[in-house]
Design a protein around this motif. Structure first.
Motif, PDB file in Angstrom:
ATOM      1  N   SER A   1      21.256  -2.392 -26.789  1.00 53.64           N
ATOM      2  CA  SER A   1      22.400  -2.243 -25.888  1.00 53.64           C
ATOM      3  C   SER A   1      23.329  -1.165 -26.424  1.00 53.64           C
ATOM      4  CB  SER A   1      23.147  -3.568 -25.785  1.00 53.64           C
ATOM      5  OG  SER A   1      24.373  -3.343 -25.114  1.00 53.64           O
TER       6      SER A   1
ATOM      7  N   SER B   1      28.001  -6.311 -26.722  1.00 56.09           N
ATOM      8  CA  SER B   1      26.839  -6.883 -26.047  1.00 56.09           C
ATOM      9  C   SER B   1      26.125  -7.861 -26.977  1.00 56.09           C
ATOM     10  CB  SER B   1      25.885  -5.761 -25.648  1.00 56.09           C
ATOM     11  OG  SER B   1      24.645  -6.317 -25.268  1.00 56.09           O
TER      12      SER B   1
ATOM     13  N   PHE C   1      19.401  -8.253 -27.014  1.00 52.75           N
ATOM     14  CA  PHE C   1      18.290  -8.840 -26.269  1.00 52.75           C
ATOM     15  C   PHE C   1      17.024  -8.679 -27.097  1.00 52.75           C
ATOM     16  CE2 PHE C   1      14.682  -8.531 -23.396  1.00 52.75           C
ATOM     17  CZ  PHE C   1      14.871  -9.626 -22.567  1.00 52.75           C
TER      18      PHE C   1
ATOM     19  N   GLU D   1      21.955 -12.130 -20.312  1.00 47.67           N
ATOM     20  CA  GLU D   1      22.673 -10.978 -20.866  1.00 47.67           C
ATOM     21  C   GLU D   1      22.977  -9.955 -19.771  1.00 47.67           C
ATOM     22  OE1 GLU D   1      20.040 -12.335 -22.111  1.00 47.67           O
ATOM     23  OE2 GLU D   1      20.227 -12.636 -24.265  1.00 47.67           O
TER      24      GLU D   1
ATOM     25  N   GLN E   1      25.995 -10.655 -17.348  1.00 49.69           N
ATOM     26  CA  GLN E   1      27.393 -10.658 -17.801  1.00 49.69           C
ATOM     27  C   GLN E   1      28.213  -9.610 -17.056  1.00 49.69           C
ATOM     28  OE1 GLN E   1      27.392 -10.381 -22.054  1.00 49.69           O
ATOM     29  NE2 GLN E   1      26.798 -12.513 -22.271  1.00 49.69           N
TER      30      GLN E   1
END
Lengths: 406, 304
Positions: free
Chosen positions: B238, B243, B246, B270, B273
């Motif tokens: 990210s 963040s 992931f 994720e 958001q």
């Protein structure tokens, strides 16, 4: 704004062809008679001849290139399919005048029908072993070139039947046009495989005698094998290093027939040609020569002639057309690459390759270059078409650079 | 100016250890005794003979996946018909049918290779068969390129859309792990501790924003570009402050891995958001050369 893409190096390996000069001879005089391939026994097949390379000669040429330091040690490298490509790539890189340092910026895109995996699997079956790590991926030739020539640019492989090479070319052109890399090594590499031979026999798509494109009596194709590689380059990069430019790749068109797996539909190729002309900013009457897919099968040549007539209308100047498959055989995944090179050579000579095997041409209202006829054509723009199983089409527009352009 | 490229919809069939019964696992061996996980092919195997004759198991799955994708995209099959739509696939090992033909030739001689099987034994057969079924007339290609294949296919689609060759592209990535590929990978897995391989198919629809019928806040494909050697494997990162990050799946999905990560990311908490986010999915191949795809989420309004 996209960059202009030019060709600066060529390399060819096929039957009777170990370099560009050999290839030019074949294009000028026609190829020799096809023969039974050395790779496998063809007695059990209906059609038994091909334009096949000698695998021992290929291995000997690779060993010689290693011995004289032109190639590194190839231990662990798949040498059958990729090996032909390595030899063609050596010539293309030398032709372009690219040394090791310049190659670091270069990427690679390779076309093949099945690449290394099928070959290795075949060997593994012979030895009764299939799970011992003998397999390599079908796109491995691109990885091999990248490793052997230490290329740090983008690497990709395409397997789209007989239009694979134009698929690889479209990708390579995009990488240079978009500025991802200034240099790409691109082409096709395919070896003679019994499975392809069996398949085309099963389809009854092979002529037992010769491939006779656009002949009234044409009965089919003749398989060949080999490799053809091109160095393509950002025109500004080529100019800056003083490279000789052989042609500009002006535009490429891609389409699907959406019709039938093995039977072509002329509308698909028509769309690909239209897209190529649009991308290149050219009119049909600017095309002086078309190198056709021209397999010599009744269906392909009929569809292709119809598509050409859709684009090149009768009341306007029509290009000279030809197929080189009568001379070289059909190199399947490599076909588009070797024929692109034939087109570049024709463009620079202003003379189309001779169609020596077409004895009684069909009247399709396009001039074709036969042994006793005028092979010259006008203009500085040419077209290369490829068709593949599944109804895939590609059409490439090439332009000869006029003196003083580079 | 280039039209923005949006990721309208995606769907995936992914073989996973999670789908196995609990007794298939043990605490110290994440994948139990398994090293190659395959998809359920019973739909193809029990399909009418004419359907099985017309398809391979890869082309069958792809053909069935397209309506699912269209439903998610809010489109009908008419949207795919014509030269405005293209299709491209990416895979590391390609179609097992190619090897099956070779096996039959070795076992049965020329009578083992018939015209239909030969036509199906091309790595572009899945996209070609779907192009015929859905009347797709735009560019169609198949990429074979180790671990980067799916993202390479995504790059081809980006090239076509940016060049104006078409308005929408179906991008497929798959691995078909029938023998001998599955056997080969099982062998590879034995030599690489705790590594397993999974069969998968992912399908993504890319569109020019100007033609997309869905007008909600779609993710954007900001770029796909090659990167120099140096990276390894698959990663998702990210570029947005704060963040949560992931993590891609642990199983190896080879050429399909990149698009699975894309599909999983877009369907993850994720991605849901608030606020704009910028993600990168990177994959590196055997040669070391890599490719990266940039995904923008929550940025659609800025682009229209």
């Amino acid at each position: 704004m996209t960059r202009s893409v030019v060709v600066t190096g060529l390399g060819v390996v096929s039957r009777d062809i170990t370099c560009l000069a050999d290839f030019q001879r074949v294009l000028d005089h026609g190829g020799s008679e096809p023969e039974a391939p050395l790779q496998f026994d063809t007695e059990q097949f209906r059609a038994r001849r091909a334009h096949a390379t000698d695998p021992d000669a290929t291995q000997a040429a690779l060993s010689a290139a290693i011995e004289n330091g032109r190639l590194p040690d190839l231990d662990g490298v798949e040498r059958d399919c990729a090996g032909l490509g390595l030899l063609a790539a050596l010539e293309a890189l030398g032709h372009a005048g690219l040394d090791g340092a310049a190659r670091k910026k270069m990427g690679c895109a390779v076309a093949t029908t099945s690449g290394g995996l099928m070959d290795r699997y075949s060997d593994a079956l012979d030895d009764n072993r299939t799970g011992d790590g003998a397999l390599v991926t079908p796109g491995s030739a691109a990885q091999v070139f990248s490793k052997v020539f230490a290329l740090n640019g983008p690497v990709c492989a395409f397997s789209c039947a007989c239009m694979s090479s134009l698929g690889a070319l479209s990708y390579a052109m995009a990488r240079v046009e978009n500025g991802d890399t200034p240099l790409m090594l691109v082409g096709g590499s395919d070896r003679m495989r019994e499975a392809d031979f069996a398949g085309f026999n099963a389809l009854r798509a092979m002529d037992r005698d010769r491939c006779r494109p656009f002949d009234k009596e044409r009965r089919g194709m003749m398989i060949g094998d080999g490799a053809a590689m091109l160095v393509i380059e950002d025109e500004e990069h080529a100019r800056a290093r003083g490279a000789t430019t052989l042609a500009r790749l002006a535009g490429i068109g891609l389409s699907a027939d959406s019709h039938h797996i093995t039977s072509p539909d002329s509308r698909g190729l028509t769309r690909a040609m239209q897209q190529a002309l649009t991308m290149a900013g050219k009119r049909p009457d600017e095309i002086g020569y078309v190198n056709c897919h021209g397999t010599g099968t009744p269906l392909n040549d009929a569809a292709e002639a119809e598509a050409l007539s859709n684009i090149f209308v009768k009341d306007a100047p029509r290009p000279v057309i030809s197929s080189t498959k009568g001379a070289t055989g059909h190199l399947l995944g490599s076909a588009g690459a070797i024929e692109t090179i034939a087109t570049i050579l024709a463009l620079n000579a202003g003379e189309a390759p001779v169609m020596g095997t077409t004895l009684d041409p069909e009247d399709i209202s396009f001039r074709m270059p036969f042994p006793e006829t005028d092979r010259k054509f006008d203009g500085s723009v040419a077209m290369k078409n490829s068709l593949g199983f599944g109804g895939l089409n590609g059409s490439l527009i090439l332009e000869r650079l006029t003196t003083g352009e580079t | 100016m280039n039209d923005t490229i949006v990721i309208t919809a995606s769907c995936a069939d992914v073989a996973s250890p999670d789908l196995l019964p609990a007794e298939g696992h043990s605490a110290d061996a994440p994948f139990g005794n398994f090293s190659v996980f395959c998809l359920d092919h019973s739909g193809f195997e029990t399909a009418p003979r004419a359907v099985r004759g017309r398809h391979t198991r890869v082309s069958y799955r792809l053909n069935k996946m397209i309506p699912r994708l269209l439903e998610r995209a809010g489109l009908t099959a008419d949207a795919l018909a014509g030269p405005g739509c293209g299709m491209v696939s990416g895979s590391s090992y390609g179609c097992s049918q190619v090897y099956e033909m070779h096996r039959r030739l070795k076992k049965m001689g020329p009578r083992g290779v018939d015209a239909v099987r030969f036509a199906q034994a091309t790595h572009n057969y899945p996209v070609s068969a779907c192009a015929i079924d859905y009347k797709i007339e735009g560019p169609c290609l198949s990429v074979l390129n180790a671990e980067t294949a799916g993202l390479d296919a995504l790059q081809c689609a980006q090239d076509w859309l940016r060049a104006g060759r078409c308005d929408r592209v179906l991008v497929a990535a798959y691995e078909d792990l029938a023998p001998p590929i599955g056997d080969h990978l099982a062998d590879r897995a034995r030599s690489l501790p705790k590594q397993g391989f999974g069969e998968a198919m992912v399908l993504v629809l890319l569109e020019k924003a100007s033609v997309a019928q869905r007008r909600d806040d779609l993710p954007i494909l900001t770029h796909v570009a090659p990167v120099p050697p140096g990276g390894a494997g698959l990663s998702v990162t990210s570029h947005s402050p704060g963040s949560p990050g992931f993590t891609p799946r642990t199983l190896e999905y080879l050429g399909a891995g990149g698009l699975i990560a894309l599909h999983d990311l877009l369907n993850s908490p994720e991605a849901g958001q608030r606020g704009p986010q910028q993600w990168q999915i990177s994959a590196a191949g055997q040669s070391g050369s890599g490719i990266v795809a940039g995904i923008g989420i929550g940025q659609m309004e800025d682009c229209l």
